[in-house]
Design a protein around this motif. Structure first.
Motif, PDB file in Angstrom:
ATOM      1  N   ILE A 178     -21.024  10.680  -0.110  1.00 43.31           N
ATOM      2  CA  ILE A 178     -20.007   9.857  -0.857  1.00 43.31           C
ATOM      3  C   ILE A 178     -19.173   9.421   0.464  1.00 43.31           C
ATOM      4  CG2 ILE A 178     -18.582  10.609  -2.333  1.00 43.31           C
ATOM      5  CD1 ILE A 178     -20.774  12.554  -3.419  1.00 43.31           C
ATOM      6  N   TRP A 179     -18.868   8.012   0.460  1.00 40.23           N
ATOM      7  CA  TRP A 179     -17.675   7.068   0.880  1.00 40.23           C
ATOM      8  C   TRP A 179     -16.470   6.997  -0.244  1.00 40.23           C
ATOM      9  CZ3 TRP A 179     -16.011   2.342   2.035  1.00 40.23           C
ATOM     10  CH2 TRP A 179     -15.385   2.314   3.279  1.00 40.23           C
ATOM     11  N   ALA A 180     -14.842   7.492   0.626  1.00 43.29           N
ATOM     12  CA  ALA A 180     -14.179   7.313  -0.308  1.00 43.29           C
ATOM     13  C   ALA A 180     -13.503   6.035  -0.127  1.00 43.29           C
ATOM     14  CB  ALA A 180     -13.496   8.777  -0.548  1.00 43.29           C
ATOM     15  N   SER A 181     -13.042   4.553  -0.120  1.00 42.46           N
ATOM     16  CA  SER A 181     -12.460   3.863   0.300  1.00 42.46           C
ATOM     17  C   SER A 181     -10.902   3.939  -0.094  1.00 42.46           C
ATOM     18  CB  SER A 181     -12.778   2.478  -0.393  1.00 42.46           C
ATOM     19  OG  SER A 181     -12.177   1.327  -0.188  1.00 42.46           O
ATOM     20  N   LYS A 182     -10.060   3.682   0.493  1.00 43.13           N
ATOM     21  CA  LYS A 182      -8.631   3.420   0.260  1.00 43.13           C
ATOM     22  C   LYS A 182      -8.213   2.245  -0.271  1.00 43.13           C
ATOM     23  CE  LYS A 182      -3.893   2.972   2.551  1.00 43.13           C
ATOM     24  NZ  LYS A 182      -3.338   2.925   4.177  1.00 43.13           N
ATOM     25  N   ARG A 183      -9.053   1.351  -0.686  1.00 39.88           N
ATOM     26  CA  ARG A 183      -8.590   0.187  -1.690  1.00 39.88           C
ATOM     27  C   ARG A 183      -9.331   0.123  -2.961  1.00 39.88           C
ATOM     28  NH1 ARG A 183     -11.770  -4.927   0.639  1.00 39.88           N
ATOM     29  NH2 ARG A 183     -13.404  -3.228   0.987  1.00 39.88           N
ATOM     30  N   ALA A 184     -10.159   1.575  -3.192  1.00 41.44           N
ATOM     31  CA  ALA A 184     -10.346   1.964  -4.860  1.00 41.44           C
ATOM     32  C   ALA A 184      -9.743   3.556  -5.221  1.00 41.44           C
ATOM     33  CB  ALA A 184     -12.089   1.569  -4.914  1.00 41.44           C
ATOM     34  N   SER A 185      -9.138   3.716  -3.958  1.00 41.08           N
ATOM     35  CA  SER A 185      -8.275   4.974  -4.264  1.00 41.08           C
ATOM     36  C   SER A 185      -7.739   5.439  -5.473  1.00 41.08           C
ATOM     37  CB  SER A 185      -7.665   6.273  -3.576  1.00 41.08           C
ATOM     38  OG  SER A 185      -6.303   5.000  -2.900  1.00 41.08           O
ATOM     39  N   SER A 186      -7.206   4.697  -6.598  1.00 40.07           N
ATOM     40  CA  SER A 186      -6.462   4.627  -7.738  1.00 40.07           C
ATOM     41  C   SER A 186      -7.669   4.042  -9.290  1.00 40.07           C
ATOM     42  CB  SER A 186      -5.391   3.378  -7.795  1.00 40.07           C
ATOM     43  OG  SER A 186      -6.372   2.478  -7.458  1.00 40.07           O
ATOM     44  N   GLU A 187      -9.353   4.222  -8.363  1.00 38.01           N
ATOM     45  CA  GLU A 187      -9.605   3.902  -9.180  1.00 38.01           C
ATOM     46  C   GLU A 187     -10.299   5.142  -9.499  1.00 38.01           C
ATOM     47  OE1 GLU A 187     -13.664   0.324 -10.187  1.00 38.01           O
ATOM     48  OE2 GLU A 187     -12.408   0.106  -8.124  1.00 38.01           O
ATOM     49  N   PRO A 188     -10.453   5.540 -11.437  1.00 43.37           N
ATOM     50  CA  PRO A 188     -10.850   6.120 -11.896  1.00 43.37           C
ATOM     51  C   PRO A 188     -12.308   6.572 -11.076  1.00 43.37           C
ATOM     52  CG  PRO A 188      -9.454   5.349 -13.826  1.00 43.37           C
ATOM     53  CD  PRO A 188      -9.638   4.208 -12.015  1.00 43.37           C
ATOM     54  N   TYR A 189     -12.920   7.480 -11.162  1.00 41.22           N
ATOM     55  CA  TYR A 189     -14.561   7.281 -10.676  1.00 41.22           C
ATOM     56  C   TYR A 189     -15.558   6.711  -9.798  1.00 41.22           C
ATOM     57  CZ  TYR A 189     -14.202  10.364 -14.747  1.00 41.22           C
ATOM     58  OH  TYR A 189     -13.971  11.172 -16.015  1.00 41.22           O
ATOM     59  N   ARG A 190     -14.763   5.557  -8.741  1.00 38.59           N
ATOM     60  CA  ARG A 190     -14.667   5.047  -8.466  1.00 38.59           C
ATOM     61  C   ARG A 190     -15.805   5.384  -7.261  1.00 38.59           C
ATOM     62  NH1 ARG A 190     -17.209   1.163  -6.280  1.00 38.59           N
ATOM     63  NH2 ARG A 190     -16.747  -0.811  -5.629  1.00 38.59           N
ATOM     64  N   ALA A 191     -15.541   6.037  -6.471  1.00 43.39           N
ATOM     65  CA  ALA A 191     -16.641   7.659  -5.418  1.00 43.39           C
ATOM     66  C   ALA A 191     -17.410   7.290  -6.047  1.00 43.39           C
ATOM     67  CB  ALA A 191     -16.152   7.926  -4.581  1.00 43.39           C
ATOM     68  N   ILE A 192     -18.198   8.086  -7.065  1.00 43.74           N
ATOM     69  CA  ILE A 192     -18.827   8.892  -7.841  1.00 43.74           C
ATOM     70  C   ILE A 192     -19.924   7.569  -8.473  1.00 43.74           C
ATOM     71  CG2 ILE A 192     -18.231  11.270  -7.030  1.00 43.74           C
ATOM     72  CD1 ILE A 192     -18.011  11.138 -10.321  1.00 43.74           C
ATOM     73  N   ALA A 193     -19.424   6.032  -8.480  1.00 42.59           N
ATOM     74  CA  ALA A 193     -19.822   4.926  -8.927  1.00 42.59           C
ATOM     75  C   ALA A 193     -21.801   5.267  -9.183  1.00 42.59           C
ATOM     76  CB  ALA A 193     -19.150   3.679  -9.013  1.00 42.59           C
ATOM     77  N   PHE A 194     -21.797   5.105  -7.962  1.00 48.51           N
ATOM     78  CA  PHE A 194     -23.309   5.163  -8.036  1.00 48.51           C
ATOM     79  C   PHE A 194     -24.732   5.621  -8.371  1.00 48.51           C
ATOM     80  CE2 PHE A 194     -22.189   8.267  -4.727  1.00 48.51           C
ATOM     81  CZ  PHE A 194     -22.958   9.072  -4.418  1.00 48.51           C
ATOM     82  N   LEU A 195     -23.264   6.787  -9.099  1.00 44.10           N
ATOM     83  CA  LEU A 195     -24.169   8.565  -9.867  1.00 44.10           C
ATOM     84  C   LEU A 195     -23.841   8.117 -11.387  1.00 44.10           C
ATOM     85  CD1 LEU A 195     -23.309  11.579  -7.416  1.00 44.10           C
ATOM     86  CD2 LEU A 195     -25.035  10.456  -7.739  1.00 44.10           C
ATOM     87  N   HIS A 202      -8.686  10.919  -8.213  1.00 40.45           N
ATOM     88  CA  HIS A 202      -8.374  12.640  -8.490  1.00 40.45           C
ATOM     89  C   HIS A 202      -9.855  12.853  -9.106  1.00 40.45           C
ATOM     90  CE1 HIS A 202      -6.228  15.558  -9.967  1.00 40.45           C
ATOM     91  NE2 HIS A 202      -7.004  15.644 -11.171  1.00 40.45           N
ATOM     92  N   GLU A 203     -10.177  11.497 -10.413  1.00 41.85           N
ATOM     93  CA  GLU A 203     -11.294  11.768 -11.011  1.00 41.85           C
ATOM     94  C   GLU A 203     -12.908  12.246 -10.396  1.00 41.85           C
ATOM     95  OE1 GLU A 203      -8.148   9.874 -12.953  1.00 41.85           O
ATOM     96  OE2 GLU A 203      -9.398   9.182 -11.021  1.00 41.85           O
ATOM     97  N   SER A 204     -12.850  11.467  -9.510  1.00 39.55           N
ATOM     98  CA  SER A 204     -14.496  11.710  -8.598  1.00 39.55           C
ATOM     99  C   SER A 204     -13.654  13.375  -7.929  1.00 39.55           C
ATOM    100  CB  SER A 204     -14.390  11.150  -7.713  1.00 39.55           C
ATOM    101  OG  SER A 204     -14.586   9.614  -8.302  1.00 39.55           O
ATOM    102  N   ALA A 205     -12.900  13.324  -7.489  1.00 39.70           N
ATOM    103  CA  ALA A 205     -12.433  14.541  -6.699  1.00 39.70           C
ATOM    104  C   ALA A 205     -13.034  16.329  -7.474  1.00 39.70           C
ATOM    105  CB  ALA A 205     -11.310  14.923  -5.799  1.00 39.70           C
ATOM    106  N   MET A 206     -12.334  15.738  -9.585  1.00 34.12           N
ATOM    107  CA  MET A 206     -12.681  16.878 -10.067  1.00 34.12           C
ATOM    108  C   MET A 206     -13.846  17.250 -10.339  1.00 34.12           C
ATOM    109  SD  MET A 206      -9.098  18.192 -10.884  1.00 34.12           S
ATOM    110  CE  MET A 206      -9.854  19.234 -12.277  1.00 34.12           C
TER     111      MET A 206
END
Length: 929
Positions: free
Chosen positions: A81-98, A142-146
């Motif tokens: 999983i790769w987190a992007s600074k540009r999408a850090s405020s978008e809920p569940y963006r980091a795990i969108a592929f899941l 935050h949502e992906s982290a949770m």
């Protein structure tokens, strides 16, 4: 398997790029292999939930995470999983592929998302343990982290996280670490050894340690900055010389990623914060009071005194505190003379800031600071070199006295080229201080002739006793050093030092001549004269005089620089005479002290060299010199600690007859010393190379310097070693006894000089060259020396004198313990020979057992012993017998009659004290049963 279900799965920004990227990254990972294995072990542990990798941007976190994930995928199901600074405020963006794999009704609530992703991962894993590898975790929404933390706490998956710092990550991960569930792995800066390995892999060529120093200063151990520096070598002051990368200058390169980071950082700062950063970049460090003024706790534009009460004061205070808080990650606090100081944490970042500041901005900033009250900022308190550079960058005139102070500071730091710049900015051949600084700068790089020409001109200015004592004493001392380098007679140098002592004594007796000198200054001047006498004694090989001069000397009033120089000279003198254990103890006590910023580069380099000599003489090479002054400052050395160690080790390998190891250590050093040789080491290095077969063009090019090796301007000990190496050179065509005679002459000279360590080395070579008359002299020389190696030499001398197998065996064990396996094997062979000649089977078996313990199979040793006493034809017959051939077949093979073979066998049995053919076979082939 590694999940590849969505394009957002990324390896992150590549650590290396360009044509040599594969070699560079492979070498980087090799330097981090232990870390990779530790993280992998943690990930695979069934009772652990994971690990977190922490390191600055460019430290290689992504490369390590990728490597660990790849290796873990052999036994685990890895989801990256790769987190992007540009999408850090978008809920569940980091795990969108899941989420894309779930049914629509599963994505409407956090609980159903958690349940759906858990089921998905368990299905994909096929029963294998699951690892979630998260790169750039500081930007995880935050949502992906949770969701990820809940999966981990539920035991569904373990986690591997890469982040710049714990405080930047979501609280749920910080909580896991605080509770002990996550193991923290900090990525340290690359060491110089690691930088060299990476650079040599990327450049596919050897790199000198001085070039490594440039790369270290241009990267500060950051992997990404290092590779950028390697790609921008044309601007770094490095160049290729005979296939080796060397440092042509002490110039530091600011790589493009550092410039990019500086631009980004400066662009995000407010005006006052920008002023503070630029001021610190130019000043090096500032008193905390000056920084507070710049932050806004200073006088207002009307120059009214600052107040802490009244309307708006509290707001201004809060605003100033906010400015300082915004800079916390960029600055560090220090202490200078009891005053709290502030400086930028990264010298490389400071250099980038200076390069990105215009002349007008530098001028405005200096003017602003100079207008502050002196209790907040006093320009006289600045580092003189930084002060002068700031004025130059601002387009302001640099006062003459400041240029001299800047030159003096540059010499202290080892910036010899820059010292010449400041000296030449206001040329005046009648200015004694300017002459002294120019001469000192020339001496710092070994240019004795240039220094002597300057000092001879200055001598006329101090001819009268009325000349200022500090300048006169310094000139006489510098001239002594210059004359030493140009090969003048010792008496001439002694006369200069006598004159210096006379002037000091005269000034003490006649207060008017002292011209206000404080008692401390007299002590320092006397110390300078004493130390220069000791240096002269060391240069001439008179170590007993040096030890007598410095052992128990009254050091009242000595500076830290003088203490370090004195300790180094004493350490060397003790080691080269008969007090190796005392020298070893002194060397070990000095290591940490050499890191003090109060010690000049010149003294630090010379002392490192003397410590290395002392440790090698005592048989403990590789000790505290490795830590002495390590990673100090951001300026170049005349010769790095690693080059010193390579010179010592390379010469040792050459003396032991190991040419491949000697060349690998010495060729890069030699290429560097061709450019700069402040301590006359190149003749020694080239002599060591010349004593090894020159089977490469690079070796041949350096060895071409060899005919000029020995010179009057070379220290006596270096000349003695050169003579030893020349005598041992395979290119010298002479009989063994002629070679032994040369070693005898060298040993006699060392004995007359009172240098038993060197006498022992020469006597050992004389004996091993076949002159058994040297045995007693070797034992006598070694008996007065401390240490394991001396004990081995004493035993070897006594054994050779008496032919005692037991003494040879003891010498074998001592030599092996001291690290000289060549001497140990020679002693083993002679022990076996002596045991065979004594016809004492019990002694022979004991020697065989002890030799076998050290070397394993001793067949080769025994064959060498057995055949050494035979003629060439007899050795040929013995070897054929050992193969099982009879007399008739041997005769056919050799083209002789069977009767001749029988005659050879008779001689063999007589010489080796054998009775049967079987005993001959057993002696040569069977070895230790």
């Amino acid at each position: 398997m590694v999940s590849q279900t969505h394009g957002l799965i990324s390896t992150g920004r590549p650590l290396f790029s360009g044509p040599s990227a594969a070699g560079g990254e492979q070498a980087f990972l090799a330097t981090r292999e232990q870390l990779v294995e530790s993280v992998l072990k943690r990930i695979r542990s069934p009772d652990r939930i994971g690990a977190v990798l922490l390191g600055d941007e460019g430290s290689g976190k992504t490369a390590i995470l990728r490597t660990v994930a790849h290796r873990a995928s052999q036994t685990h199901h890895v989801v990256r999983i790769w987190a992007s600074k540009r999408a850090s405020s978008e809920p569940y963006r980091a795990i969108a592929f899941l989420l894309a794999e779930l049914e629509t009704e599963q994505t409407g609530h956090p609980l159903t998302i958690l349940q759906g992703i858990r089921a998905l991962l368990e299905e994909q894993s096929n029963g294998r343990p699951i690892v979630l590898a998260i790169d750039n975790a500081a930007c995880l929404d935050h949502e992906s982290a949770m969701i990820i933390s809940r999966l981990v706490m539920a035991g569904v998956a373990s986690v591997l996280i890469a982040s710049k710092a714990l405080r930047l990550m979501d609280d749920c991960f910080a909580d896991l670490w605080r509770e002990g569930d996550l193991e923290r792995f900090d990525l340290p800066c690359l060491t110089r050894t690691q930088i060299r390995a990476i650079a040599e892999a990327a450049l596919d060529a050897p790199v000198s340690w001085e070039a490594v120093e440039v790369l270290w200063r241009s990267s500060e151990g950051n992997a990404r900055y290092l590779y950028a520096a390697l790609e921008e070598l044309s601007m770094s002051g490095l160049r290729v010389q005979e296939g080796t990368w060397v440092a042509a200058s002490g110039q530091n390169l600011v790589p493009s990623p550092v410039h990019a980071k500086a631009r980004s950082t400066l662009g995000a700062l407010q005006d006052r914060e920008l002023q503070i950063v630029r001021a610190l970049a130019y000043a090096g460090s500032l008193p905390a009071g000056a920084v507070r003024h710049l932050a806004g706790l200073a006088r207002d534009p009307s120059n009214a005194p600052a107040t802490t009460a009244g309307p708006g004061a509290s707001a201004r205070s809060e605003e100033a505190a906010a400015h300082l808080d915004a800079l916390q990650s960029l600055i560090v606090l220090g202490n200078s003379g009891g005053v709290t100081t502030v400086s930028l944490a990264s010298g490389l970042f400071a250099a980038a800031v200076r390069e990105q500041t215009t002349t007008d901005e530098a001028a405005a900033l200096y003017t602003l600071l100079a207008g502050q009250p002196t209790d907040a900022f006093d320009p006289a308190g600045l580092d003189p070199m930084m002060h002068a550079e700031w004025l130059l960058a601002a387009g302001f005139p640099v006062p003459e006295d400041l240029t001299l102070a800047a030159a003096r500071r540059c010499i202290f730091l080892g910036l010899d080229d820059r010292a010449h710049f400041w000296i030449d900015l206001h040329p005046d051949d009648q200015d004694l201080e300017r002459i002294l600084e120019a001469a000192h700068a020339a001496l710092a790089v070994g240019h004795g002739g240039e220094a002597e020409a300057l000092l001879a001109k200055g001598h006329a200015l101090v001819a009268a006793d009325s000349a200022p004592i500090p300048a006169a004493v310094r000139l006489l001392i510098l001239r002594c050093r210059a004359l030493r380098l140009v090969g003048s007679a010792p008496a001439q140098r002694t006369a200069l030092l006598d004159d210096a002592e006379r002037r000091i004594a005269l000034a003490e007796r006649q207060p008017g001549a002292a011209r206000g000198l404080a008692p401390q200054q007299f002590l320092e001047h006397r110390a300078d004269v004493t130390l220069t006498r000791a240096e002269d004694g060391s240069f001439g090989g008179n170590y007993q005089m040096v030890a007598k001069l410095l052992q128990g000397a009254d050091r009242t009033g000595w500076t830290q620089d003088q203490e370090a120089l004195g300790d180094g000279l004493l350490c060397e003198a003790l080691a080269m005479t008969d007090q190796q254990l005392a020298a070893d103890g002194l060397a070990r006590s000095m290591g940490a002290g050499l890191g003090s910023p109060s010690i000049s580069r010149e003294v630090r380099d010379a002392t490192r060299l003397r410590i290395a000599v002392a440790l090698d003489a005592g048989g403990t090479a590789g000790g505290p010199v490795s830590d002495a002054g390590q990673d100090i400052g951001t300026h170049p050395s005349s010769v790095t600690r690693d080059s010193i160690e390579d010179i010592i080790a390379g010469v040792r390998e050459a003396l032991k007859g190991r040419p491949d190891q000697a060349r690998a250590l010495l060729l890069p050093v030699a290429q560097q010393l061709v450019l700069k040789d402040a301590y006359c080491l190149l003749p020694l290095v080239t002599a060591a190379l010349a004593s090894t077969p020159a089977d490469t063009d690079a070796a041949g090019a350096v060895i071409g310097y060899f005919p000029q090796a020995a010179a009057q301007s070379t220290p006596w000990t270096v000349n003695a070693l050169i003579g030893h190496l020349r005598s041992a050179s395979p290119g010298v065509r002479e009989s063994r006894m002629e070679t032994a005679a040369k070693f005898a002459d060298l040993a006699d000279a060392a004995h007359a000089q009172g240098a038993p360590m060197l006498e022992m080395m020469h006597r050992l070579a004389q004996l091993r060259a076949g002159d058994t008359s040297a045995a007693r002299a070797l034992a006598a020389a070694a008996a007065g020396i401390e240490g394991v190696y001396a004990a081995a030499c004493e035993l070897y001398g006594r054994a050779t004198d008496t032919g005692d197998a037991e003494l040879f065996a003891q010498a074998m064990e001592s030599a092996q313990l001291a690290g000289d396996s060549g001497l140990a094997r020679d002693c083993a062979a002679q022990a076996l020979q002596a045991a065979q000649l004594s016809d004492a089977r019990g002694v022979l078996r004991d020697v065989q057992r002890r030799a076998g313990r050290l070397f394993g199979d001793t067949t080769d040793l025994q064959m060498g012993v057995a055949l050494e006493r035979l003629t060439k034809r007899e050795r040929e017959v013995a070897q054929l017998v050992a193969r099982g051939e009879n007399n008739k077949s041997i005769a056919v093979t050799m083209g002789v009659t069977a009767r001749t073979v029988e005659g050879h066998l008779y001689q063999i049995f007589s010489k080796l004290h054998l009775r049967t053919r079987g005993e001959l076979v057993d002696l040569i082939l069977v070895g230790v049963r």
